[in-house]
Write an enzyme that holds these catalytic residues in place. Structure first.
Site, PDB file in Angstrom:
ATOM      1  N   ASP A   1     -12.005  -3.216   3.429  1.00  0.00           N
ATOM      2  CA  ASP A   1     -11.617  -3.371   2.143  1.00  0.00           C
ATOM      3  C   ASP A   1     -11.874  -1.978   1.030  1.00  0.00           C
ATOM      4  O   ASP A   1     -12.852  -1.808   0.851  1.00  0.00           O
ATOM      5  CB  ASP A   1     -12.169  -4.556   1.473  1.00  0.00           C
ATOM      6  CG  ASP A   1     -11.581  -4.815   0.259  1.00  0.00           C
ATOM      7  OD1 ASP A   1     -11.502  -4.201  -0.655  1.00  0.00           O
ATOM      8  OD2 ASP A   1     -10.980  -6.210   0.162  1.00  0.00           O
TER       9      ASP A   1
ATOM     10  N   ASP B   1     -13.827  -2.878  -2.103  1.00  0.00           N
ATOM     11  CA  ASP B   1     -15.144  -3.207  -1.983  1.00  0.00           C
ATOM     12  C   ASP B   1     -16.085  -1.954  -1.420  1.00  0.00           C
ATOM     13  O   ASP B   1     -17.229  -1.924  -1.814  1.00  0.00           O
ATOM     14  CB  ASP B   1     -15.289  -4.217  -1.079  1.00  0.00           C
ATOM     15  CG  ASP B   1     -15.043  -5.631  -1.427  1.00  0.00           C
ATOM     16  OD1 ASP B   1     -14.771  -5.688  -2.756  1.00  0.00           O
ATOM     17  OD2 ASP B   1     -14.508  -6.701  -0.744  1.00  0.00           O
TER      18      ASP B   1
ATOM     19  N   ARG C   1      -4.540  -9.226  -4.605  1.00  0.00           N
ATOM     20  CA  ARG C   1      -4.349 -10.217  -3.491  1.00  0.00           C
ATOM     21  C   ARG C   1      -5.230 -11.594  -3.240  1.00  0.00           C
ATOM     22  O   ARG C   1      -6.325 -11.174  -3.412  1.00  0.00           O
ATOM     23  CB  ARG C   1      -4.494  -9.356  -2.059  1.00  0.00           C
ATOM     24  CG  ARG C   1      -3.468  -8.061  -2.059  1.00  0.00           C
ATOM     25  CD  ARG C   1      -3.450  -7.941  -0.347  1.00  0.00           C
ATOM     26  NE  ARG C   1      -4.563  -7.968   0.546  1.00  0.00           N
ATOM     27  CZ  ARG C   1      -4.472  -7.796   1.855  1.00  0.00           C
ATOM     28  NH1 ARG C   1      -3.199  -7.622   2.453  1.00  0.00           N
ATOM     29  NH2 ARG C   1      -5.566  -7.932   2.483  1.00  0.00           N
TER      30      ARG C   1
ATOM     31  N   THR D   1      -3.872 -15.995   1.024  1.00  0.00           N
ATOM     32  CA  THR D   1      -2.505 -15.975   1.508  1.00  0.00           C
ATOM     33  C   THR D   1      -2.185 -14.644   1.327  1.00  0.00           C
ATOM     34  O   THR D   1      -0.998 -13.993   1.917  1.00  0.00           O
ATOM     35  CB  THR D   1      -1.431 -16.453   0.101  1.00  0.00           C
ATOM     36  OG1 THR D   1      -2.032 -15.980  -0.961  1.00  0.00           O
ATOM     37  CG2 THR D   1      -1.825 -18.204   0.116  1.00  0.00           C
TER      38      THR D   1
HETATM   39  C1  PRP Z   1      -5.538  -4.013  -2.031  1.00  0.00           C
HETATM   40  C2  PRP Z   1      -5.172  -2.735  -2.066  1.00  0.00           C
HETATM   41  C3  PRP Z   1      -3.755  -2.867  -2.547  1.00  0.00           C
HETATM   42  C4  PRP Z   1      -3.382  -3.970  -1.759  1.00  0.00           C
HETATM   43  C5  PRP Z   1      -2.663  -3.905  -0.411  1.00  0.00           C
HETATM   44  O1  PRP Z   1      -5.993  -4.262  -3.269  1.00  0.00           O
HETATM   45  O2  PRP Z   1      -5.541  -1.713  -2.983  1.00  0.00           O
HETATM   46  O3  PRP Z   1      -3.405  -3.063  -3.824  1.00  0.00           O
HETATM   47  O4  PRP Z   1      -4.859  -4.596  -1.408  1.00  0.00           O
HETATM   48  O5  PRP Z   1      -2.338  -4.760   0.017  1.00  0.00           O
HETATM   49  P1  PRP Z   1      -0.762  -5.359   0.305  1.00  0.00           P
HETATM   50  O6  PRP Z   1      -0.097  -4.295   0.790  1.00  0.00           O
HETATM   51  O7  PRP Z   1      -0.669  -6.428   1.367  1.00  0.00           O
HETATM   52  O8  PRP Z   1      -0.176  -6.114  -1.053  1.00  0.00           O
HETATM   53  P2  PRP Z   1      -6.945  -5.667  -3.605  1.00  0.00           P
HETATM   54  O9  PRP Z   1      -5.819  -6.866  -3.903  1.00  0.00           O
HETATM   55  O10 PRP Z   1      -7.613  -5.980  -2.390  1.00  0.00           O
HETATM   56  O11 PRP Z   1      -7.612  -5.586  -4.907  1.00  0.00           O
HETATM   57  P3  PRP Z   1      -8.623  -4.423  -5.328  1.00  0.00           P
HETATM   58  O12 PRP Z   1      -7.954  -3.134  -5.461  1.00  0.00           O
HETATM   59  O13 PRP Z   1      -9.004  -5.019  -6.766  1.00  0.00           O
HETATM   60  O14 PRP Z   1      -9.644  -4.445  -4.396  1.00  0.00           O
HETATM   61  N1  URA Z   2      -6.734  -4.026   1.242  1.00  0.00           N
HETATM   62  C1  URA Z   2      -7.551  -3.151   1.691  1.00  0.00           C
HETATM   63  O1  URA Z   2      -8.384  -2.776   0.963  1.00  0.00           O
HETATM   64  N2  URA Z   2      -7.673  -3.094   3.066  1.00  0.00           N
HETATM   65  C2  URA Z   2      -6.532  -3.596   3.824  1.00  0.00           C
HETATM   66  O2  URA Z   2      -6.749  -3.410   5.186  1.00  0.00           O
HETATM   67  C3  URA Z   2      -5.705  -4.318   3.545  1.00  0.00           C
HETATM   68  C4  URA Z   2      -5.628  -4.486   2.113  1.00  0.00           C
END
Ligand code: PRP
Ligand code: URA
Length: 207
Positions: free
Chosen positions: A198, A201, A102, A106
């Site tokens: 997150d 993280d 993400r 945005t």
């Molecule tokens: C997080 C999570 C999902 C996404 C959800 O990943 O693991 O894939 O956000 O958000 P959405 O429903 O608004 O799309 P992120 O993009 O933060 O990446 P990561 O898993 O590498 O931390």
């Molecule tokens: N991704 C995350 O890891 N946490 C949230 O709350 C939304 C997106």
């Protein structure tokens, strides 16, 4: 309605620990694994089986074995925290990977990686991603799986937001969603509230 709210008390006890801001990455990873075993078992409830006969020390006994190819697809990176749990249950499952990130401003997901096994048409596909927030990542991942031929897709997540559930239902009404909870809302940064922060993280200590 393809939303399955998993009510198991063990699931909810683990979820409370995952939400706790004091839970460090080592415990967070262990808890993510434990809750994922329970959630995956629920999402595999409809998995077809074949009848077999096994010999006990005393006699023949009827039994069942898994009767369908299972493909598990973690959405990188946070979905990797759920993968070992599914493979504990189904060591023979094939694994596909989808990398989505993400944008921090945005919250729109863009794809940076994809490697899927061939011949998904008749497979039971379990997509694992702990957070269903706006639903943008889930819809992008399902679009990709569909283009690769998948017909039978289930999503397993750990926390969902109403917006994400609604988006998946609108774009892919036949895809079943398994989650312990649909939280209250998204905040201005599109994080789930109360959520757990997150997930990626917290899993990997990159806060
Ligand atoms: C997080 C999570 C999902 C996404 C959800 O990943 O693991 O894939 O956000 O958000 P959405 O429903 O608004 O799309 P992120 O993009 O933060 O990446 P990561 O898993 O590498 O931390
Ligand atoms: N991704 C995350 O890891 N946490 C949230 O709350 C939304 C997106």
């Amino acid at each position: 309605m393809p939303l399955h709210l998993v009510e198991h008390p063990l699931v909810h006890a683990i979820l409370a620990e995952l939400r706790d801001e004091g839970t460090p990455p080592e415990a967070f990873r262990r808890l993510a694994n434990r809750i994922s075993v329970l959630l995956a078992a629920e999402a595999l409830r409809e998995l077809p089986t074949e009848t077999i006969t096994v010999k006990t020390p005393l006699a023949d006994a009827p039994g069942r074995r898994i009767g369908r190819d299972v493909v598990v697809v973690p959405v990188l990176r946070a979905g990797l925290g759920m993968l070992d749990a599914v493979l504990q249950l189904l060591p023979d499952a094939r694994v596909g990977h989808i990398g989505l990130q993400r944008d921090e401003l945005t919250a729109i997901a863009s794809q940076y990686y994809s490697k899927l096994p061939p011949s998904l048409e008749s497979s039971y596909v379990l997509m694992i991603d702990p957070m269903l927030a706006t639903g943008g990542s889930a819809v992008a991942a399902i679009d990709l799986l569909r283009r690769a031929g998948a017909n039978n897709i289930r999503i397993v997540c750990i926390v969902a937001a109403p917006e994400g559930v609604e988006l998946v239902e609108r774009h892919h009404p036949d895809v079943h969603i398994y989650t312990p909870v649909v939280d209250i809302k998204l905040n201005a940064h599109k994080y789930i509230v109360p959520g757990l922060g997150d997930f990626g993280d917290r899993l990997y200590g990159t806060l």
